[in-house]
Write an enzyme that holds these catalytic residues in place. Structure first.
Site, PDB file in Angstrom:
ATOM      1  N   ASP A 195      44.834  18.681  30.705  1.00 40.53           N
ATOM      2  CA  ASP A 195      43.558  18.529  30.000  1.00 40.53           C
ATOM      3  C   ASP A 195      43.850  18.165  28.547  1.00 40.53           C
ATOM      4  OD1 ASP A 195      40.831  18.442  29.684  1.00 40.53           O
ATOM      5  OD2 ASP A 195      40.464  20.458  30.443  1.00 40.53           O
ATOM      6  N   SER A 241      39.829  25.292  25.346  1.00 36.36           N
ATOM      7  CA  SER A 241      39.127  26.071  24.326  1.00 36.36           C
ATOM      8  C   SER A 241      38.952  27.514  24.798  1.00 36.36           C
ATOM      9  CB  SER A 241      37.788  25.395  24.035  1.00 36.36           C
ATOM     10  OG  SER A 241      37.065  26.141  23.101  1.00 36.36           O
ATOM     11  N   THR A 242      37.904  27.790  25.562  1.00 38.53           N
ATOM     12  CA  THR A 242      37.693  29.166  26.050  1.00 38.53           C
ATOM     13  C   THR A 242      38.573  29.477  27.262  1.00 38.53           C
ATOM     14  OG1 THR A 242      35.977  28.553  27.650  1.00 38.53           O
ATOM     15  CG2 THR A 242      35.252  29.007  25.391  1.00 38.53           C
ATOM     16  N   GLN A 275      31.509  16.657  20.521  1.00 39.53           N
ATOM     17  CA  GLN A 275      30.094  16.275  20.294  1.00 39.53           C
ATOM     18  C   GLN A 275      30.114  14.813  19.860  1.00 39.53           C
ATOM     19  OE1 GLN A 275      27.327  18.378  20.687  1.00 39.53           O
ATOM     20  NE2 GLN A 275      25.840  16.870  20.026  1.00 39.53           N
ATOM     21  N   ASP A 328      36.191  36.041  -2.249  1.00 37.56           N
ATOM     22  CA  ASP A 328      34.928  35.746  -1.544  1.00 37.56           C
ATOM     23  C   ASP A 328      35.126  34.782  -0.372  1.00 37.56           C
ATOM     24  OD1 ASP A 328      35.443  33.374  -2.811  1.00 37.56           O
ATOM     25  OD2 ASP A 328      33.602  33.324  -3.989  1.00 37.56           O
ATOM     26  N   GLY A 329      36.383  34.427  -0.087  1.00 39.11           N
ATOM     27  CA  GLY A 329      36.654  33.577   1.081  1.00 39.11           C
ATOM     28  C   GLY A 329      36.796  32.102   0.751  1.00 39.11           C
ATOM     29  N   LYS A 340      33.502  18.707  37.703  1.00 35.87           N
ATOM     30  CA  LYS A 340      33.144  19.919  36.953  1.00 35.87           C
ATOM     31  C   LYS A 340      31.695  19.860  36.497  1.00 35.87           C
ATOM     32  CE  LYS A 340      34.459  20.764  32.443  1.00 35.87           C
ATOM     33  NZ  LYS A 340      35.488  20.921  31.401  1.00 35.87           N
TER      34      LYS A 340
HETATM   35  C1  R5P Z   1      36.032  18.832  28.281  1.00 37.54           C
HETATM   36  O1  R5P Z   1      35.469  17.772  28.282  1.00 37.54           O
HETATM   37  C2  R5P Z   1      37.450  18.998  27.850  1.00 37.54           C
HETATM   38  O2  R5P Z   1      38.261  17.997  28.323  1.00 37.54           O
HETATM   39  C3  R5P Z   1      37.978  20.339  28.273  1.00 37.54           C
HETATM   40  O3  R5P Z   1      37.999  20.408  29.675  1.00 37.54           O
HETATM   41  C4  R5P Z   1      37.127  21.441  27.754  1.00 37.54           C
HETATM   42  O4  R5P Z   1      36.891  21.267  26.404  1.00 37.54           O
HETATM   43  C5  R5P Z   1      37.792  22.763  27.977  1.00 37.54           C
HETATM   44  O5  R5P Z   1      36.980  23.768  27.449  1.00 37.54           O
HETATM   45  P1  R5P Z   1      37.121  25.243  27.957  1.00 37.54           P
HETATM   46  O6  R5P Z   1      38.549  25.644  27.828  1.00 37.54           O
HETATM   47  O7  R5P Z   1      36.219  26.026  27.045  1.00 37.54           O
HETATM   48  O8  R5P Z   1      36.633  25.269  29.372  1.00 37.54           O
END
Ligand code: R5P
Length: 289
Positions: A217, A221-222, A99, A41-42, A191
């Protein structure tokens, strides 16, 4: 002289097997035989397969994605059933760090909640490059933040960059520090986040024509931030864009998104993936001595 703590053992969570093995090698301490699996079930199941009495235990586990938090909590409890001397949690990538405040009414301060809960039943926490160093104050036990900038600078060095770029204000100090190590100028972009995948970047007045540019950086993430910054630099005539980050989350199609304008991409091994070529094992080892 190298001193080995004969009572130290490492328990690796499933997120950090490569890093745990490297820490065990640099410190000359053994890994604990443990079992981690998922029920149909994970739900997560963990079991320690050796006696840990009188040991200083080091648990290495990320708290991202969420399933790793459950694994961390279960491993802490499994370890605590023995009469251990101490338990140090090494959290290479501390999730929810972004966050770190209530951006909007009704939101939690996720980083604070996580720091408080992860402090339960451990004696010490070691983590690597928090998104915001202030988060450290929310851990309820002795804690330390390791910084990987010097290791990242050393890796950049082999590509002989002409300039270091911070893609946003959050990485200004990091970019400045790395540029000082490399003895080259640095510049910060402005940014603005449109949504969780898209950003707008203002480059300002810089000349990057025919230059090798290093972007640093903390988290990718994305890949939206880096893809946008790299496209801008290539449009302005940069000959090469080299990107280094501490934590390579690379969610979804992030790697694909960045590959068009990024020539070299690397991260540390806080998160293990094909780009994690810079190790932080010796930094963690030094902090554990
Ligand atoms: C933002 O404050 C972080 O330092 C990164 O620039 C951010 O989390 C990168 O996120 P993503 O790759 O989704 O643009």
């Amino acid at each position: 002289m190298i001193t080995i703590n004969l009572n130290m053992k490492i328990v690796s969570g499933s997120s950090s097997l490569m890093l745990s093995t490297r820490i065990s090698e640099v410190m000359g301490v053994p890994m604990v035989h443990r079992e981690i699996k998922r029920f149909p079930d994970g739900e997560c199941y963990v079991r320690i397969h050796e006696n840990l009495d009188n040991q200083d235990i080091v648990l290495v586990q990320n708290t991202h994605p969420d399933g790793n938090i459950i694994e961390y909590l279960l491993l802490v409890d499994a370890i605590r059933q023995y009469r251990i001397r101490s338990l140090t949690a090494v959290i290479p990538y501390f999730g929810y760090g972004r966050q770190d405040k209530r951006f909007n009414e009704g939101e939690p301060i996720s980083a604070k909640i996580m720091a408080e809960h992860l402090s339960e039943n451990v004696d010490r926490i070691i983590t690597v490059n928090l998104h915001n160093s202030e988060i450290i104050k929310w851990f309820k036990v002795e804690s330390k933040e390791i910084k990987a900038e010097v290791e990242i600078a050393r890796y950049f060095e082999r590509f002989k960059p002409d300039m270091v770029i911070s893609p946003d204000k959050g990485s200004i100090e990091r970019a400045r520090f790395i540029s000082q190590i490399l003895g080259i100028p640095f510049h910060a972009f402005q940014k603005r986040r449109i949504d969780s995948e898209r950003v707008e970047i203002e480059a300002g007045d810089i000349d990057v024509k025919n230059k090798v540019i290093a972007i640093v950086d903390d988290v990718i993430s994305t890949g939206g931030t880096i893809a946008t910054a790299a496209a801008l630099l290539k449009n302005k005539g940069a000959s090469k864009v080299i990107v280094g980050c501490v934590h390579g989350l690379f969610v979804g199609n992030a790697l694909q998104k960045m590959q068009m304008n990024v020539d070299i991409l690397f991260s540390t091994d806080t998160i293990e993936n094909e780009k994690s070529v810079v190790t932080v094992a010796h930094l963690i080892g030094d902090s554990l001595k």
